[in-house]
Design an enzyme around this catalytic site. Structure first.
Site, PDB file in Angstrom:
ATOM      1  N   ASP A   7      -8.129  12.528  -5.757  1.00  0.00           N
ATOM      2  CA  ASP A   7      -9.260  13.064  -4.949  1.00  0.00           C
ATOM      3  C   ASP A   7      -9.003  14.558  -4.761  1.00  0.00           C
ATOM      4  O   ASP A   7      -8.248  15.097  -5.775  1.00  0.00           O
ATOM      5  CB  ASP A   7      -9.243  12.472  -3.293  1.00  0.00           C
ATOM      6  CG  ASP A   7      -8.078  12.649  -2.428  1.00  0.00           C
ATOM      7  OD1 ASP A   7      -7.193  13.513  -2.988  1.00  0.00           O
ATOM      8  OD2 ASP A   7      -8.293  12.246  -1.301  1.00  0.00           O
ATOM      9  N   HIS A   8      -9.703  15.293  -4.039  1.00  0.00           N
ATOM     10  CA  HIS A   8      -9.763  16.821  -3.981  1.00  0.00           C
ATOM     11  C   HIS A   8      -8.408  17.010  -3.377  1.00  0.00           C
ATOM     12  O   HIS A   8      -7.924  18.009  -4.033  1.00  0.00           O
ATOM     13  CB  HIS A   8     -10.770  17.307  -2.932  1.00  0.00           C
ATOM     14  CG  HIS A   8     -10.654  16.907  -1.572  1.00  0.00           C
ATOM     15  ND1 HIS A   8     -11.346  15.335  -1.257  1.00  0.00           N
ATOM     16  CD2 HIS A   8     -10.273  17.267  -0.262  1.00  0.00           C
ATOM     17  CE1 HIS A   8     -10.835  15.043   0.046  1.00  0.00           C
ATOM     18  NE2 HIS A   8     -10.468  16.149   0.745  1.00  0.00           N
ATOM     19  N   CYS A  64      -3.438  11.619  -3.811  1.00  0.00           N
ATOM     20  CA  CYS A  64      -4.175  12.018  -2.904  1.00  0.00           C
ATOM     21  C   CYS A  64      -3.472  12.805  -1.923  1.00  0.00           C
ATOM     22  O   CYS A  64      -2.443  13.339  -2.232  1.00  0.00           O
ATOM     23  CB  CYS A  64      -4.855  10.822  -2.180  1.00  0.00           C
ATOM     24  SG  CYS A  64      -3.770   9.785  -1.032  1.00  0.00           S
ATOM     25  N   THR A  66      -1.644  12.000   0.938  1.00  0.00           N
ATOM     26  CA  THR A  66      -0.469  11.497   1.093  1.00  0.00           C
ATOM     27  C   THR A  66       0.094  10.271   0.048  1.00  0.00           C
ATOM     28  O   THR A  66       1.165  10.133   0.420  1.00  0.00           O
ATOM     29  CB  THR A  66      -0.572  10.736   2.639  1.00  0.00           C
ATOM     30  OG1 THR A  66      -1.585   9.754   2.471  1.00  0.00           O
ATOM     31  CG2 THR A  66      -1.056  11.656   3.480  1.00  0.00           C
ATOM     32  N   GLY A  67      -0.703   9.761  -0.829  1.00  0.00           N
ATOM     33  CA  GLY A  67      -0.459   8.848  -1.387  1.00  0.00           C
ATOM     34  C   GLY A  67      -0.729   7.334  -0.756  1.00  0.00           C
ATOM     35  O   GLY A  67      -0.552   6.535  -1.590  1.00  0.00           O
ATOM     36  N   ILE A  68      -0.968   7.588   0.282  1.00  0.00           N
ATOM     37  CA  ILE A  68      -1.141   6.201   1.016  1.00  0.00           C
ATOM     38  C   ILE A  68      -2.277   5.537   0.699  1.00  0.00           C
ATOM     39  O   ILE A  68      -2.389   4.383   0.388  1.00  0.00           O
ATOM     40  CB  ILE A  68      -0.734   6.422   2.514  1.00  0.00           C
ATOM     41  CG1 ILE A  68       0.659   6.928   3.037  1.00  0.00           C
ATOM     42  CG2 ILE A  68      -1.244   5.020   3.378  1.00  0.00           C
ATOM     43  CD1 ILE A  68       0.905   7.440   4.210  1.00  0.00           C
ATOM     44  N   GLY A  69      -3.519   6.367   0.921  1.00  0.00           N
ATOM     45  CA  GLY A  69      -4.996   5.899   0.411  1.00  0.00           C
ATOM     46  C   GLY A  69      -4.920   5.415  -0.796  1.00  0.00           C
ATOM     47  O   GLY A  69      -5.442   4.223  -0.927  1.00  0.00           O
ATOM     48  N   MET A  70      -4.477   6.149  -1.520  1.00  0.00           N
ATOM     49  CA  MET A  70      -4.418   5.708  -3.088  1.00  0.00           C
ATOM     50  C   MET A  70      -3.631   4.349  -3.287  1.00  0.00           C
ATOM     51  O   MET A  70      -3.966   3.473  -4.071  1.00  0.00           O
ATOM     52  CB  MET A  70      -3.941   6.639  -3.949  1.00  0.00           C
ATOM     53  CG  MET A  70      -4.972   7.819  -4.321  1.00  0.00           C
ATOM     54  SD  MET A  70      -6.302   7.111  -5.228  1.00  0.00           S
ATOM     55  CE  MET A  70      -6.911   8.774  -5.834  1.00  0.00           C
ATOM     56  N   HIS A  97      13.314  -2.863  -8.866  1.00  0.00           N
ATOM     57  CA  HIS A  97      13.128  -3.906  -8.087  1.00  0.00           C
ATOM     58  C   HIS A  97      11.675  -4.653  -8.008  1.00  0.00           C
ATOM     59  O   HIS A  97      11.658  -5.872  -7.890  1.00  0.00           O
ATOM     60  CB  HIS A  97      13.607  -3.607  -6.531  1.00  0.00           C
ATOM     61  CG  HIS A  97      15.280  -3.408  -6.678  1.00  0.00           C
ATOM     62  ND1 HIS A  97      15.961  -3.341  -5.314  1.00  0.00           N
ATOM     63  CD2 HIS A  97      16.073  -3.091  -7.576  1.00  0.00           C
ATOM     64  CE1 HIS A  97      17.337  -3.313  -5.824  1.00  0.00           C
ATOM     65  NE2 HIS A  97      17.294  -3.252  -6.959  1.00  0.00           N
ATOM     66  N   HIS A 132      15.002 -10.243  -8.981  1.00  0.00           N
ATOM     67  CA  HIS A 132      13.783  -9.480  -8.686  1.00  0.00           C
ATOM     68  C   HIS A 132      12.561 -10.149  -9.253  1.00  0.00           C
ATOM     69  O   HIS A 132      11.336  -9.802  -8.964  1.00  0.00           O
ATOM     70  CB  HIS A 132      13.897  -7.955  -9.208  1.00  0.00           C
ATOM     71  CG  HIS A 132      15.057  -7.344  -8.470  1.00  0.00           C
ATOM     72  ND1 HIS A 132      15.229  -7.116  -7.230  1.00  0.00           N
ATOM     73  CD2 HIS A 132      16.256  -6.924  -8.850  1.00  0.00           C
ATOM     74  CE1 HIS A 132      16.441  -6.681  -6.782  1.00  0.00           C
ATOM     75  NE2 HIS A 132      17.082  -6.398  -7.860  1.00  0.00           N
TER      76      HIS A 132
HETATM   77  C1  RB5 Z   1      -8.214  13.571   2.242  1.00  0.00           C
HETATM   78  O1  RB5 Z   1      -8.401  14.576   3.462  1.00  0.00           O
HETATM   79  C2  RB5 Z   1      -6.956  12.838   2.566  1.00  0.00           C
HETATM   80  O2  RB5 Z   1      -7.406  12.010   3.899  1.00  0.00           O
HETATM   81  C3  RB5 Z   1      -6.597  11.904   1.443  1.00  0.00           C
HETATM   82  O3  RB5 Z   1      -6.242  12.482   0.488  1.00  0.00           O
HETATM   83  C4  RB5 Z   1      -5.545  10.884   1.474  1.00  0.00           C
HETATM   84  O4  RB5 Z   1      -4.460  11.339   2.082  1.00  0.00           O
HETATM   85  C5  RB5 Z   1      -5.772   9.491   2.115  1.00  0.00           C
HETATM   86  O5  RB5 Z   1      -4.757   8.575   2.053  1.00  0.00           O
END
Ligand code: RB5
Length: 145
Positions: A7-8, A64, A66-70, A97, A132
């Site tokens: 994303d951005h 992204c 944090t990498g979490i949303g993706m 694993h 595994h």
């Molecule tokens: C964008 O501001 C942010 O929320 C996104 O890049 C990501 O970290 C979500 O998991």
């Protein structure tokens, strides 16, 4: 073929990783976005994850903030095993694993020098199989994803 998307908030690392993969002679496909304008990570993450799910691409690297949303987006796709990694050890174990086929990264959390080592480790480490393999198989058979 390695699918890339961001994303951005992950755009600059996506561009940097394209150059890194060029240096490593590894073919890649950019699923967007084309600019760093504000955008929604599922719009791009789903496209790259779908390419892994269908077999069009063997791996994906999604970035992204944090990498979490993706990672949440990618793990909605059948056959995808995405790991959000902030360390080289996590990237190595995700391959050894979990046979992870998608790496997700956080541009706001992890410095570029560590990212280079994470990407290289993720792409060069083999799955250990054995006990595994049974566990990884259950990820898919117990969820139908
Ligand atoms: C964008 O501001 C942010 O929320 C996104 O890049 C990501 O970290 C979500 O998991």
């Amino acid at each position: 073929m390695i699918a890339l998307a961001s994303d951005h908030a992950g755009y600059q690392y996506k561009e940097n990783i394209k150059k890194l993969l060029d240096e490593l002679n590894l073919p890649h496909q950019d699923f967007g976005p084309p600019t760093n304008a504000s955008t929604d990570y599922p719009d791009w993450g789903h496209k790259a994850s779908q390419a892994v799910s269908t077999g069009e691409c063997e791996r994906a690297i999604l970035i992204c903030g944090t990498g979490i949303g993706m990672s949440i987006v990618a793990n909605k796709h059948k056959g995808v095993r995405a790991a959000a990694c902030e360390s080289v050890s996590a990237a190595r174990l995700a391959r050894q694993h979990n046979n992870a086929n998608v790496l997700t990264l956080g541009e706001r959390l992890t410095g570029w020098e560590v990212i280079v080592d994470i990407v290289k480790t993720f792409l060069s480490t083999s799955f250990e199989g054995g006990r595994h393999a049974t566990r990884v198989e259950k990820i898919h058979t117990l969820t139908n994803l």
